[in-house]
Design a protein around this motif. Structure first.
Motif, PDB file in Angstrom:
ATOM      1  N   ASP A 428      40.602  33.237  44.336  1.00 58.94           N
ATOM      2  CA  ASP A 428      39.458  32.330  44.223  1.00 58.94           C
ATOM      3  C   ASP A 428      39.082  31.750  45.577  1.00 58.94           C
ATOM      4  N   GLU A 429      40.094  31.260  46.270  1.00 59.00           N
ATOM      5  CA  GLU A 429      39.856  30.726  47.612  1.00 59.00           C
ATOM      6  C   GLU A 429      39.306  31.804  48.538  1.00 59.00           C
ATOM      7  N   ALA A 430      39.856  33.025  48.433  1.00 56.23           N
ATOM      8  CA  ALA A 430      39.439  34.117  49.310  1.00 56.23           C
ATOM      9  C   ALA A 430      37.988  34.516  49.062  1.00 56.23           C
ATOM     10  N   HIS A 435      33.285  35.432  50.989  1.00 54.20           N
ATOM     11  CA  HIS A 435      31.977  35.742  50.386  1.00 54.20           C
ATOM     12  C   HIS A 435      31.886  37.198  49.923  1.00 54.20           C
ATOM     13  N   VAL A 436      32.988  37.671  49.329  1.00 54.31           N
ATOM     14  CA  VAL A 436      32.995  39.031  48.778  1.00 54.31           C
ATOM     15  C   VAL A 436      33.678  39.003  47.401  1.00 54.31           C
ATOM     16  N   PRO A 437      33.339  39.937  46.499  1.00 57.68           N
ATOM     17  CA  PRO A 437      33.845  39.914  45.113  1.00 57.68           C
ATOM     18  C   PRO A 437      35.154  40.691  44.947  1.00 57.68           C
ATOM     19  N   LEU A 447      40.696  48.079  45.331  1.00 54.59           N
ATOM     20  CA  LEU A 447      41.885  47.421  45.842  1.00 54.59           C
ATOM     21  C   LEU A 447      42.738  46.959  44.678  1.00 54.59           C
ATOM     22  N   ARG A 448      43.953  46.506  44.994  1.00 55.31           N
ATOM     23  CA  ARG A 448      44.872  46.010  43.979  1.00 55.31           C
ATOM     24  C   ARG A 448      45.172  44.537  44.273  1.00 55.31           C
ATOM     25  N   LEU A 449      45.189  43.698  43.228  1.00 55.49           N
ATOM     26  CA  LEU A 449      45.552  42.297  43.366  1.00 55.49           C
ATOM     27  C   LEU A 449      47.001  42.126  42.941  1.00 55.49           C
ATOM     28  N   CYS A 450      47.840  41.712  43.901  1.00 56.35           N
ATOM     29  CA  CYS A 450      49.272  41.551  43.644  1.00 56.35           C
ATOM     30  C   CYS A 450      49.534  40.213  42.960  1.00 56.35           C
ATOM     31  N   THR A 528      33.866  50.304  48.549  1.00 58.06           N
ATOM     32  CA  THR A 528      33.039  49.229  49.094  1.00 58.06           C
ATOM     33  C   THR A 528      33.861  48.235  49.899  1.00 58.06           C
ATOM     34  N   CYS A 529      35.107  47.971  49.487  1.00 56.36           N
ATOM     35  CA  CYS A 529      35.972  47.072  50.239  1.00 56.36           C
ATOM     36  C   CYS A 529      36.303  47.672  51.617  1.00 56.36           C
ATOM     37  N   PHE A 530      36.619  48.951  51.630  1.00 54.24           N
ATOM     38  CA  PHE A 530      36.899  49.656  52.880  1.00 54.24           C
ATOM     39  C   PHE A 530      35.688  49.571  53.811  1.00 54.24           C
TER      40      PHE A 530
END
Length: 592
Positions: A428-430, A435-437, A447-450, A528-530
């Motif tokens: 949330d903070e990130a 300013h990216v989803p 990507l993966r969220l740990c 898109t993240c890359f």
């Protein structure tokens, strides 16, 4: 003191230089018009002092882009002041930021002495003694001793000094040559070699031959002397304009002065003139000033601007090469910075610049965009040769593992496949900060969220092991930072190698990526993240054109891009390794 011009004095120096060979051709120096004009004015402008005719100018400041013959001219003038100027016990010092840079001028001088027949004879006779290890040349005379024998006496020296190693006292220079003053790490060497150092000489000489500097804060000795030289030039132009009844707004440093302040600014400028200085400046900053708005209006792709900044263009400097560099500079902010700095001599005012334009990145997509389609598409890579690059982090940053599949049967171009992680608890903070989803990117498989607030290294390690099982993974590169534990555990599954994030390791790989992406030889799967991280990269660029990414200057997370640079570095190392002979002999098509 009465001033007069001595054609003979200026021509003597030109003739001396013209008898020396250049290092690029081995043939005698053919002075360009700008070189001849500078030498004639500096050495030919004289003043009478107590009935003696001496040089008016003590300081020659020449600011010019690289590859215009600057170092060769410095070497030739150093030799002139060693034994051609008639100075008794001459002391000529070539000063640079470090001994290696100072050695450039010294090596050119040695080449000239050893190649020109007349100076080679002086070496053979013992009149000139060259010590390459000490970077020192002695001019000697043979005198008869009281016992009737002969001995050599040193009557002049030419030596190299660097900011790394010099003493504070003891110099009595007849000539000091500063090569690339902008690169001096401090003002110390300049102060030692100019503050009263030549007081015992009738006509000492200080020659500054430099390009513009990368000096965003404008605090260096290089910028200080640049401003001094530019003010002297402008003061003399103002004096000529006043004498001719012209408009003082023609003077570069007076263009933006308010009307009410103009009279005072003119008088202040005239006071900055120093009669014993001869300033000669070429380049964007010299011609258009340091104001960003003025520089933004200049069309740097106009070839007439190139000729304005480079007086040797089309002669010592190839127009064809500049056109090639300009084409490359249009594709990259980092390359444009280098072009402005090294080719057009603009003093750089930005601390970091972007790397690859996203338009170029977008043209290199390989395969479909949808998640399900991508997964099916990547099945064709199973069993193929590849390399890996990893950039690890702790909590806030991303961690990335990027695979590079080089061209091989079934694959015409190299392909990058990224795996990206970031902590879930801080997402949330990130998202607010960056300013990216991130959550949307996770759902899309980018990507993966740990779980937790730190990266799960076990997941990273497992992914690398799975890649080693699924593909022919030859080697994985790691930045040494944070990686020692994971590399020890991975060593039984795959070969690992350390790739530090310094200029030596990053720059060749980044330049390789530049070239390959421009020719569509380095592709990437849709992510898109890359893509976002590629657009965030800001680079450090040095005076030799080396680049590296700057995490603390970049506008967002860049870890996946850094991992891709690391894997390209790994690939470059692997393909430059000599093949194992025993392994090669076991192949079916082996032959000598």
């Amino acid at each position: 003191m009465a001033e007069r011009f001595s054609q003979e004095s200026g021509q003597f120096v030109c003739d001396f230089v013209s008898r020396l060979p250049t290092t690029d051709t081995g043939k005698p120096f053919q002075l360009y018009d700008w070189q001849r004009g500078a030498l004639m004015e500096f050495y030919g402008t004289m003043e009478e002092d107590a009935g003696e005719l001496l040089r008016k100018y003590w300081y020659l400041y020449l600011e010019i882009p690289k590859k215009n013959g600057k170092s060769e001219l410095a070497a030739a003038l150093g030799l002139y002041h060693l034994f051609g100027d008639g100075e008794l016990n001459a002391e000529v010092y070539v000063c640079a930021a470090d001994r290696e840079n100072a050695g450039i001028v010294f090596r050119a001088a040695v080449f000239m002495l050893e190649t020109a027949p007349w100076t080679a004879k002086m070496i053979a006779r013992g009149e000139l003694k060259v010590s390459k290890s000490q970077k020192r040349i002695e001019y000697r005379r043979r005198i008869r001793g009281k016992n009737g024998g002969y001995a050599w006496v040193t009557v002049g020296i030419m030596a190299v000094l660097s900011a790394e190693a010099y003493s504070k006292h003891g110099y009595k220079p007849s000539c000091v040559i500063f090569d690339e003053l902008h690169a001096q790490p401090s003002r110390d060497l300049w102060d030692v070699m100019t503050a009263g150092a030549g007081s015992g000489r009738k006509q000492p000489v200080w020659i500054v031959l430099t390009t513009a500097g990368d000096d965003p804060d404008r605090l260096s000795i290089g910028w200080e002397i640049h401003e001094k030289a530019a003010a002297i030039r402008d003061a003399r132009q103002l004096r000529r304009i006043r004498a001719e009844g012209g408009n003082s707004r023609q003077v570069l440093s007076l263009r933006h002065v308010e009307d009410v302040d103009l009279p005072a600014a003119e008088e202040a400028l005239l006071e900055r003139d120093l009669p014993n200085w001869l300033p000669i400046l070429y380049g964007l900053t010299a011609v258009f000033g340091d104001d960003p708005d003025d520089l933004a209006k200049v069309d740097i792709w106009d070839e007439s601007v190139w000729f304005l900044c480079n007086p040797s263009l089309g002669k010592h400097l190839s127009l064809r090469n500049i056109r090639i560099e300009a084409r490359d500079a249009k594709l990259s902010e980092a390359a444009e910075k280098l072009f402005r700095w090294l080719r057009l001599n603009q003093w750089i005012s930005t601390k970091a610049v972007g790397w690859l334009p996203l338009t170029l990145y977008d043209k290199c997509q390989w395969g479909p965009s949808r998640k399900a389609d991508r997964e099916i598409w990547l099945e064709q890579m199973r069993g193929k040769l590849c390399y890996g690059g990893v950039d690890l982090s702790t909590s806030r940053d991303m961690t990335a593992f990027v695979l590079l599949f080089p061209p091989q049967p079934g694959l015409d171009a190299a392909v990058l496949v990224p795996y990206i992680w970031r902590p879930k608890d801080t997402v949330d903070e990130a998202e607010k900060r960056d300013h990216v989803p991130y959550r949307d990117w996770e759902r899309a498989g980018f990507l993966r969220l740990c779980e937790g607030n730190i990266i799960d290294y076990d997941d990273v390690e497992q992914t690398i092991q799975e890649a080693a099982e699924r593909y022919d993974l030859k080697m994985v590169g790691f930045d040494p930072y944070l990686s020692r534990t994971i590399t020890q555990r991975l060593s039984k599954h795959v070969t690992t190698i350390e790739i530090p994030q310094d200029l030596k390791n990053m720059s060749p790989a980044m330049k390789e990526m530049d070239t390959m992406m421009e020719t569509r030889q380095l592709l990437h799967v849709h992510n898109t993240c890359f893509r976002w991280t590629f657009g965030n990269v800001r680079c450090y660029v040095d005076g030799n054109g080396n680049i590296k990414p700057l995490k603390n200057r970049s506008v967002g997370r860049i870890d996946p891009t850094v991992a891709s640079i690391i894997v390209v570095a790994v690939w470059m190392i692997a393909r430059n390794q000599k093949p194992d002979l025993a392994e090669a002999m076991r192949t079916r098509d082996y032959h000598l």
